[in-house]
Enzyme design. Sequence first.
Site, PDB file in Angstrom:
ATOM      1  N   HIS A   1       0.906  -1.347  -0.053  1.00 48.63           N
ATOM      2  CA  HIS A   1      -0.160   0.014  -0.111  1.00 48.63           C
ATOM      3  C   HIS A   1       0.930   1.362   0.033  1.00 48.63           C
ATOM      4  O   HIS A   1       0.294   2.279  -0.113  1.00 48.63           O
ATOM      5  CB  HIS A   1      -0.947   0.085   1.155  1.00 48.63           C
ATOM      6  CG  HIS A   1      -0.298   0.298   2.362  1.00 48.63           C
ATOM      7  ND1 HIS A   1       0.476  -0.510   3.282  1.00 48.63           N
ATOM      8  CD2 HIS A   1      -0.282   1.466   3.265  1.00 48.63           C
ATOM      9  CE1 HIS A   1       0.924   0.044   4.288  1.00 48.63           C
ATOM     10  NE2 HIS A   1       0.530   1.199   4.592  1.00 48.63           N
TER      11      HIS A   1
HETATM   12  C1  UD1 Z   1      -2.142   5.285   6.161  1.00 47.77           C
HETATM   13  C2  UD1 Z   1      -0.948   5.737   6.484  1.00 47.77           C
HETATM   14  C3  UD1 Z   1      -0.012   4.929   6.491  1.00 47.77           C
HETATM   15  C4  UD1 Z   1      -0.391   3.575   7.130  1.00 47.77           C
HETATM   16  C5  UD1 Z   1      -1.732   3.047   6.307  1.00 47.77           C
HETATM   17  C6  UD1 Z   1      -2.286   1.963   6.914  1.00 47.77           C
HETATM   18  C7  UD1 Z   1      -0.375   8.309   6.615  1.00 47.77           C
HETATM   19  C8  UD1 Z   1       0.482   9.238   6.047  1.00 47.77           C
HETATM   20  N1  UD1 Z   1      -0.420   7.084   6.061  1.00 47.77           N
HETATM   21  O1  UD1 Z   1      -2.114   5.165   4.640  1.00 47.77           O
HETATM   22  O2  UD1 Z   1       1.212   5.145   7.323  1.00 47.77           O
HETATM   23  O3  UD1 Z   1       0.605   2.333   6.847  1.00 47.77           O
HETATM   24  O4  UD1 Z   1      -2.517   4.178   6.633  1.00 47.77           O
HETATM   25  O5  UD1 Z   1      -3.575   1.766   6.220  1.00 47.77           O
HETATM   26  O6  UD1 Z   1      -1.091   8.369   7.500  1.00 47.77           O
HETATM   27  N2  UD1 Z   1      -9.331   4.827   1.806  1.00 47.77           N
HETATM   28  C9  UD1 Z   1     -10.556   4.135   1.754  1.00 47.77           C
HETATM   29  N3  UD1 Z   1     -11.076   3.768   3.069  1.00 47.77           N
HETATM   30  C10 UD1 Z   1     -10.669   4.264   4.270  1.00 47.77           C
HETATM   31  C11 UD1 Z   1      -9.258   4.554   4.126  1.00 47.77           C
HETATM   32  C12 UD1 Z   1      -8.609   4.939   3.189  1.00 47.77           C
HETATM   33  O7  UD1 Z   1     -10.961   3.930   0.573  1.00 47.77           O
HETATM   34  O8  UD1 Z   1     -11.206   3.868   5.404  1.00 47.77           O
HETATM   35  C13 UD1 Z   1      -8.686   5.098   0.514  1.00 47.77           C
HETATM   36  C14 UD1 Z   1      -8.867   6.333   0.097  1.00 47.77           C
HETATM   37  O9  UD1 Z   1      -8.819   6.459  -1.408  1.00 47.77           O
HETATM   38  C15 UD1 Z   1      -7.824   7.423   0.532  1.00 47.77           C
HETATM   39  C16 UD1 Z   1      -6.610   6.331   0.507  1.00 47.77           C
HETATM   40  O10 UD1 Z   1      -7.250   5.199   0.569  1.00 47.77           O
HETATM   41  O11 UD1 Z   1      -7.457   8.419  -0.228  1.00 47.77           O
HETATM   42  C17 UD1 Z   1      -5.584   6.484   1.410  1.00 47.77           C
HETATM   43  O12 UD1 Z   1      -5.974   6.704   2.714  1.00 47.77           O
HETATM   44  P1  UD1 Z   1      -4.987   7.578   3.736  1.00 47.77           P
HETATM   45  O13 UD1 Z   1      -5.476   7.553   5.251  1.00 47.77           O
HETATM   46  O14 UD1 Z   1      -4.437   9.060   3.064  1.00 47.77           O
HETATM   47  O15 UD1 Z   1      -3.685   6.752   3.717  1.00 47.77           O
HETATM   48  P2  UD1 Z   1      -3.444   5.436   3.540  1.00 47.77           P
HETATM   49  O16 UD1 Z   1      -2.588   5.063   2.357  1.00 47.77           O
HETATM   50  O17 UD1 Z   1      -4.155   4.501   4.173  1.00 47.77           O
END
Ligand code: UD1
Length: 380
Positions: free
Chosen positions: A213
Site C-alpha cells: 500500500h
Molecule cells: C495510512 C498511513 C500509513 C499506514 C496506512 C495503513 C499516513 C500518512 N499514512 O495510509 O502510514 O500504513 O494508513 O492503512 O497517515 N481509503 C479508503 N477507505 C478508508 C481509508 C482510506 O477507501 O477507510 C482510501 C482512500 O482512497 C484514501 C486512500 O485510501 O484516499 C489513502 O488513505 P490515507 O488515510 O490517506 O492513507 P493510507 O494509504 O491508508
Amino acid sequence: MAKVLCIAGARPNFMKIAPVMAALRAPESPLAVRLVHTGQHYDVAMNERFFEQLGIPMPDIHLEVGSASHAVQTAEIMRRFEPVVDEEEPDAILVVGDVNSTIACALVAAKKGVAVAHVEAGLRSYDRAMPEEINRVLTDQLSHWLFTTERLAHDNLRREGVADENMHFVGNVMIDTLFRNRQRAVAAGETFARAGWANTRLAAGAYGVLTLHRPSNVDDPATLKRLLEVLRELGADLPLAFPVHPRTRSRIQAAGLAGYLDGENIFPLEPVGYLEMLGLMRGARLVLTDSGGMQEETTALGVPCLTLRENTERPITIEHGTNTLVGINPERIRACFKEVLTSGGKAGRVPELWDGRAAERIAAILAGDLAGAAPGTACA
Ligand code: UD1
C-alpha cells in the site's frame, strides 16, 4: 484526576491503542482517559471491524475527517481537534505510530502547552520521501514522553537532541495485542472460503501472504506493474493471498492491472480484519509486504518476511527477527523468495521486551508522572 486524551485514526493505530486504552483504564488507574477517533480511516473493513475484534471502547469523540490530500487531511484534523483540546482541557495527549493523525494532534496539543506522549517513538527509515518519516521526526520533536520499541530508537532520538530522561524503552504495544489475540486468530481456510477461494491451490494449505500500500510501490503504474509481474510469476511456486488496501485497489484499477490478480497465482481478498490477518500470517510459508507493522508481527510469530522496500525504520526485525529487506528489484525478490522456499527462511527470535506488557509499562510511567502514583517497576 489527571486526564489523558488518546488518539487513533488509521488502521495501524487501532492495534496499538487497544492495549494502551485497556491499561490506562484498568480499575486501579489514577487517570481519566478519553478516546478521540480522527476518522482518517472510515471503511468498515479498515475501521469498525478492528474496534469490535480488539474490544476497543467506542470513541468518546469522533472528528470524522475522512480522506484528502496530506495537507488537507492534516489541516482538517488540526482544525477539528483544537476545540476538543479547549473543551476537554487534558493534562496530556497520547498518540501512536506515524500516520497523519499522529502529527496533526501532537502539533495542536504542543502549541497549547499540553504534554504529548508518543508511543512507538524514535523509529527512523532516514527516507524523507516517506510521509510517515516526516510524521515520526516531527512528532518526536513535539513529545514529552517518547516510548520506544527498540534500543536503537534511543540513538536516533539522541541524534535529534532529545533528552535521555524523556525516552522510555517499554517494548511493543502492537505485540501486546498480538499475544493477547493469538488464540483467537481466524483460521486461514475460513478466510479463503469466505472470499470464494475454497477450492483453489490457495486453500490447499501452502501459501504466502502479500500486502502492498505504500505510495512508493503503488502510485507509479510502471513500478506497480513490475512488482505485480514478478509476484504473479512467483505465485506459480507458492500461491499468494493478497488482501488489497483500498488505495492499492484503486491504483491497480486505474493502471489497468487488475488482470494480474488472476485467482491462480495471486488471490485478491477484501481488506481483512485483525484476527483474519493474524490467522493468515500465522499459517503462511512467508509474507511479502511493504507494511511497517507486519514486519514486527511476522518477527513475533516467527514467520519469514520479505519486505518490499529499500529501507526499514524497524531494523530490529532484521537483526533479531525473521525480516529481510528485498526492495523492489525483481531479481532480488525472486532470489530471496526462492531462498525462503528452499531453506525455510530466517529463524529469528522475539526482541527484548516484546513480551505483551508494553502498555502496562506506559500506563505506569504516565500514572507516576501525571498522578504521582508509584512508577512501574518493569521498565528498562
Ligand atoms: C495510512 C498511513 C500509513 C499506514 C496506512 C495503513 C499516513 C500518512 N499514512 O495510509 O502510514 O500504513 O494508513 O492503512 O497517515 N481509503 C479508503 N477507505 C478508508 C481509508 C482510506 O477507501 O477507510 C482510501 C482512500 O482512497 C484514501 C486512500 O485510501 O484516499 C489513502 O488513505 P490515507 O488515510 O490517506 O492513507 P493510507 O494509504 O491508508
